[in-house]
Design an enzyme around this catalytic site. Structure first.
Site, PDB file in Angstrom:
ATOM      1  N   SER A  63       0.808  -1.226   0.000  1.00  0.00           N
ATOM      2  CA  SER A  63       0.000   0.000   0.000  1.00  0.00           C
ATOM      3  C   SER A  63       0.842   1.277   0.000  1.00  0.00           C
ATOM      4  O   SER A  63       0.511   2.228  -0.727  1.00  0.00           O
ATOM      5  CB  SER A  63      -0.975  -0.010   1.181  1.00  0.00           C
ATOM      6  OG  SER A  63      -1.907  -1.039   0.994  1.00  0.00           O
ATOM      7  N   LYS A  72      -8.122  -6.046  11.186  1.00  0.00           N
ATOM      8  CA  LYS A  72      -9.368  -5.709  10.484  1.00  0.00           C
ATOM      9  C   LYS A  72     -10.617  -5.888  11.362  1.00  0.00           C
ATOM     10  O   LYS A  72     -11.569  -5.141  11.237  1.00  0.00           O
ATOM     11  CB  LYS A  72      -9.498  -6.533   9.204  1.00  0.00           C
ATOM     12  CG  LYS A  72      -8.564  -6.062   8.095  1.00  0.00           C
ATOM     13  CD  LYS A  72      -8.846  -6.809   6.815  1.00  0.00           C
ATOM     14  CE  LYS A  72      -8.019  -6.268   5.670  1.00  0.00           C
ATOM     15  NZ  LYS A  72      -8.397  -6.841   4.386  1.00  0.00           N
TER      16      LYS A  72
END
Ligand code: NAP
Length: 305
Positions: free
Chosen positions: A36, A85
């Site tokens: 990312s 998450k």
């Protein structure tokens, strides 16, 4: 990293960081291999935005402290990856309904109402499918695996308009838990059917869209496929085979499907589009296809040279 688009030279952006530079980032454990930062910093520099995106190694036990620290320093937003998450949800002030149904957040941003969370993996997953003309209501999707990524795939297929969603797993207890976990989302649970791995031969033969969400075939095990060549030979030529794995590209699973004439999609566009959707939230402006292309190229360069 900053790219000088005139000379096409990649140069360090350290000199470009000033007192006004806004902070973005990603938390994970481990985080060293995250792609990312590569694509997000590339997009930010192309858009000429005074932001920097930083990888933060964060242990689950320190999540609360880290969020308080991020708030204190005015960090604009961040991505959450494994193992955060699910764990991040109790620390957020608001979580949107899709992320709530999935039970996982990958994108967080600070707002007047505190930390907000959503899951852009859903947008990322359906992005390449939206370009393919199909009557999604009539498509029979079969998902291999019932882990974290499969949850975004289920939500994505419901959003696309599929009237049934078939999930295949090897562990009967985990499959039952998976099914149970959707019971608070009546619209999705009404579409969901679970199947055992033994039933793969008939499911593959009937599938119009076959999605691999297992890690089988991922680098460095590129010679493996979640489905044997014999069973893959039953796939319909008009079917779509979609592998969430992006390296190697194509995976063995996709190669076998391509041999049968199927359309294939690897996981790279999903990765790019979930990132583009997150970036859109943080910088408050639409991310064009051109910028998404630039993000894609930066990843291809990093992964494949
Ligand atoms: P996960 O939560 O660990 O889930 C993996 C699933 O695969 C589980 O259901 C697991 O079954 C199943 N599985 C593993 N080995 C298997 C085998 N030998 N036979 C049958 N089933 C098997 O992982 P995840 O986070 O969902 O990620 C899965 C894959 O998606 C990874 O390769 C990841 O890199 C990729 N991914 C890509 C993107 C993208 O943007 N392209 C995004 C997210 C994930 P059990 O539960 O029985 O172990």
């Amino acid at each position: 990293m900053w790219v000088d688009h005139n000379s096409k030279k990649i140069i360090s952006n350290m000199g470009l960081i000033s007192g006004k530079t806004k902070l973005l980032g990603i938390i994970g454990d481990p985080i060293e291999h995250s792609l990312s930062p590569v694509m997000q910093n590339e997009a930010l520099s192309h858009l000429d935005l005074d932001f920097v995106y930083i990888p933060f190694p964060v242990k689950v036990a320190n999540l609360g402290q880290v969020l308080a620290g991020f708030e204190a320093i005015g960090l604009v937003g961040f991505n959450a990856t494994i193992p955060h998450k699910q764990a991040i949800i109790p620390f957020l002030n608001e979580v949107n309904p899709t992320a709530k149904a999935i039970g996982a957040v990958n994108t967080v941003w600070w707002s007047e109402r505190g930390w907000q969370g959503t899951n852009t993996d859903v947008i990322g997953f359906i992005s390449p499918l939206k370009r393919i003309e199909r009557n999604w209501n009539k498509v029979k999707p079969v998902i291999l695996g019932n882990g974290g990524a499969a949850r975004a795939v289920v939500a994505g297929l419901a959003e696309l308009g599929c009237s049934q969603i078939n999930v295949v797993g090897r562990n009967k207890d985990k499959l039952a838990q998976f099914w149970q976990s959707w019971q608070d989302s009546p619209k999705i649970s009404a579409l969901l059917k679970i199947h055992y791995w033994e039933n793969l031969p008939s499911l593959v033969a009937e599938a119009d869209l076959l999605v691999n969400t297992t890690p089988i075939g991922m680098y460095p095990h590129g010679d493996r496929s979640p489905i044997s060549p014999e069973i893959m030979s039953k796939i319909k030529p008009k079917a779509i085979a979609y592998d969430l794995i992006y390296t190697p590209s194509p995976t063995k699973f996709l190669q076998l499907a391509q041999t049968q004439g199927s359309t294939i999609i690897d996981g790279l566009e999903m990765l790019v589009q979930q990132g583009a959707a997150a970036l859109e939230i943080w910088v408050g402006q639409p991310i064009s296809n051109e910028v998404a292309e630039i993000m894609m190229r930066s990843l291809q360069q990093k992964l494949f040279g």
